[in-house]
Design an enzyme around this catalytic site. Structure first.
Site, PDB file in Angstrom:
ATOM      1  CB  SER A  90      38.238  37.109  54.549  1.00  0.00           C
ATOM      2  OG  SER A  90      39.631  37.204  54.714  1.00  0.00           O
ATOM      3  CG  ASP A 101      38.438  37.364  46.731  1.00  0.00           C
ATOM      4  OD1 ASP A 101      38.521  37.549  47.958  1.00  0.00           O
ATOM      5  OD2 ASP A 101      39.319  36.771  46.090  1.00  0.00           O
ATOM      6  CG  ASP A 103      38.797  32.761  48.773  1.00  0.00           C
ATOM      7  OD1 ASP A 103      39.153  33.020  47.613  1.00  0.00           O
ATOM      8  OD2 ASP A 103      39.319  33.282  49.779  1.00  0.00           O
ATOM      9  CG  ASP A 158      39.073  33.798  43.668  1.00  0.00           C
ATOM     10  OD1 ASP A 158      38.821  34.448  42.639  1.00  0.00           O
ATOM     11  OD2 ASP A 158      39.997  34.090  44.442  1.00  0.00           O
ATOM     12  CE  LYS A 219      41.442  39.882  56.687  1.00  0.00           C
ATOM     13  NZ  LYS A 219      40.351  39.228  55.926  1.00  0.00           N
ATOM     14  CE1 TYR A 228      45.618  40.079  56.044  1.00  0.00           C
ATOM     15  CE2 TYR A 228      46.047  39.916  53.696  1.00  0.00           C
ATOM     16  CZ  TYR A 228      45.252  39.641  54.788  1.00  0.00           C
ATOM     17  OH  TYR A 228      44.093  38.912  54.637  1.00  0.00           O
TER      18      TYR A 228
END
Length: 548
Positions: A90, A101, A103, A158, A219, A228
């Protein structure tokens, strides 16, 4: 003379019409509503994340150099080794909410290994970041794709790792270059797939701003309607992104609001299992497995195939089953009805984002699948394993003649309890909340976002070999001790009006015994039970226990 227009995607666009004044106004209203719904972060937060990523890039380069020096490589190789941080998900798509978060993927040259990543990266992070910046750091060496979960200055990161079969990873490396895939094993290909898909997707939409506005809306809608989450049989964030991108390709000059309105009708009435493709599939000399139902029989069983645009093409929605497909199409039809009314001024955008009624209205009966463990870290692994298997229980329930619909809720609920003995633990496993810790709130699995839980649930870690927090806490036999549970709910709709009794004892017992016979289960440490409840006629009343 007509100007030849570019074809976006695998078919010609439906319309190149420019937006009307009314459509521009509706787009402004949609953006305002998304802001009211908290879907945009403050500019200061965006700036903070960008600065953090710059710092992580410096750390990635230093990490690679550090490993090179440890391996006594020549200075010329050390100087040119490089190292690169890529973002994906995202954040890379530019459609993320505050608190989401990030990625990230550390890409290193061939002489840096996953063992090096876990041995050296944590200390380099601590050395190069300001004192106190790292609020949390959890390496997960069991994960198929190496990952370190970080909380830095209040931002969740992450940090994944992969290496390429090259001697140097320059800063201007183009991750979309398929030649980079040569010499990579499956886990290295999978790690690189994240940023490759995100970058390809962004190149395949006509207007990035329009795409991002529409994706934020879709979303939010999918999360509010509980459709989702890839693990439980719904599209995940990237899959919803690919669906939005396809509609953008069909209406290249439309506003975000128009894309949202078209989205529900086009995707809701799609001729499944015809796949959603953003580009024609491509061949490559490395001969990796790509999605192809003509070659691979298992691909024929994908009910709503949404295919990633980067080589090797994969199906992002292989977990969708008959019930989740039915629910998705129903929700798309409902969304289309609402956006039709928004278009004519009879409803507002906020009506599209109304929360689901899963627990208050939709079902009369519910199953609670309760996994438990005597330590928090053991529960992260065990609950992830159970989550990955709940769909098998749902499939068994759907095959039972008295059940019309068995719908798994798209997230689990994690709770902490205080139990003195085995009897109290068993009471908790039957759904008793009297022992729940009053100073620890119930959290959903998506908010906790535990890296080991996620890796095991996605089949990307072997829970049987986990050493992540494996030690048991020392307990005083006279004091209540912590017991951790994660509960998943399955809403049940009976097949016939005349059916008065819910009986799923056989399916529940067989499924539970199967999971407890696996190597993932350790008696005395892990627990699993299924409890049945019935919604009261008063929607505000709690669920009433039933006997299975």
């Amino acid at each position: 003379m007509a100007v030849q227009q570019r074809q976006w995607g695998t078919t010609p666009s439906i319309s190149w019409t420019l937006p009307t004044e009314r459509e521009v106004l509706q787009n402004e209203e949609l953006t305002d509503e998304l802001k009211r719904q908290g879907q945009y972060e403050a500019p200061s937060e965006t700036d903070k994340k960008q600065k953090l990523l710059i710092q992580l890039q410096k750390i990635a380069v230093e990490f690679v150099k550090h490993v090179c020096r440890k391996n006594n490589l020549p200075q010329s190789i050390i100087n040119s080794a490089g190292g690169k941080i890529f973002t994906y998900g995202s954040y890379r798509l530019g459609a993320y909410a505050p608190g989401s978060d990030i990625d990230t993927l550390v890409v290193a040259p061939r002489h840096v290994s996953r063992e090096d990543f876990f041995e050296h990266m944590p200390s380099i992070l601590e050395k190069m970041l300001p004192a106190g910046a790292i609020e949390e750091m959890k390496p997960v060496p069991e994960a198929y794709v190496p990952i370190i979960k970080l909380m830095i200055f209040g931002t969740d990161i992450d940090l994944n790792f992969t290496r390429l079969a090259v001697s140097s990873v320059p800063f201007d490396l183009d991750v979309k270059d398929t030649n980079l895939l040569r010499g990579l094993d499956d886990r290295e290909l999978r790690a690189l797939n994240g940023p490759r898909v995100a970058d390809e997707l962004l190149e395949l939409v006509p207007q990035k701003k329009t795409f991002r506005t529409a994706l934020r809306a879709i979303k939010l809608w999918a999360q509010r309607r509980a459709v989702y989450g890839n693990i439980v049989g719904f599209p995940g964030g990237v899959a919803w992104g690919m669906l939005v991108a396809r509609v953008c390709q069909l209406y290249p000059q439309a506003t975000g609001s128009v894309i949202v309105m078209k989205f529900f009708r086009i995707i809701g009435r799609w001729n499944w299992p015809q796949p959603i493709l953003l580009k024609e599939s491509e061949d490559h000399p490395i001969q990796a497995r790509v999605w192809n139902p003509r070659l691979y029989p298992t691909d024929k069983y994908h009910l709503m195939p949404i295919i990633t645009p980067a080589y090797p093409a994969m199906c992002a929605t292989h977990n969708i089953g008959p019930t989740t497909k039915k629910i998705i199409i129903h929700e798309l039809e409902r969304g289309g009805d609402i956006t039709d009314k928004i278009s004519f001024g009879r409803l507002q955008w906020k009506d599209l984002f109304t929360k689901h009624t899963y627990f208050t209205k939709d079902y009369k009966y519910y199953l609670s699948i309760i996994s438990g463990s005597t330590s928090k870290d053991a529960q992260a692994s065990w609950s992830g394993f159970v989550e990955s298997k709940v769909r098998l229980l749902v499939q068994a329930l759907e095959g039972q003649g008295t059940i019309g619909v068995a719908r798994l809720f798209n997230k689990g609920f994690a709770r902490e309890h205080r139990c003195k003995d085995e009897d109290e633990r068993q009471s908790v496993l039957r759904g008793d909340m009297q022992y729940q810790a009053t100073n620890v709130k119930t959290e959903t699995t998506d908010n906790i976002n535990d890296p080991l839980h996620n890796a095991v649930a996605q089949g990307n870690a072997d829970a049987t070999t986990s050493t992540y927090g494996s030690s048991e806490p020392v307990r005083d036999a006279n004091e209540p001790h912590a017991f951790y549970t994660t509960t998943y709910y399955v809403g049940i709709e009976l097949a016939q009006e005349s059916t008065k009794k819910l009986d799923v004892s056989t399916e529940s017992r067989d499924w539970r015994e199967q999971q407890c016979r696996t190597a993932n289960y350790e008696e005395g440490r892990n627990y699993l039970n299924i409890a049945a409840t019935r919604r009261s006629k008063d929607d505000k009343a709690p669920l009433k226990p039933l006997r299975l």
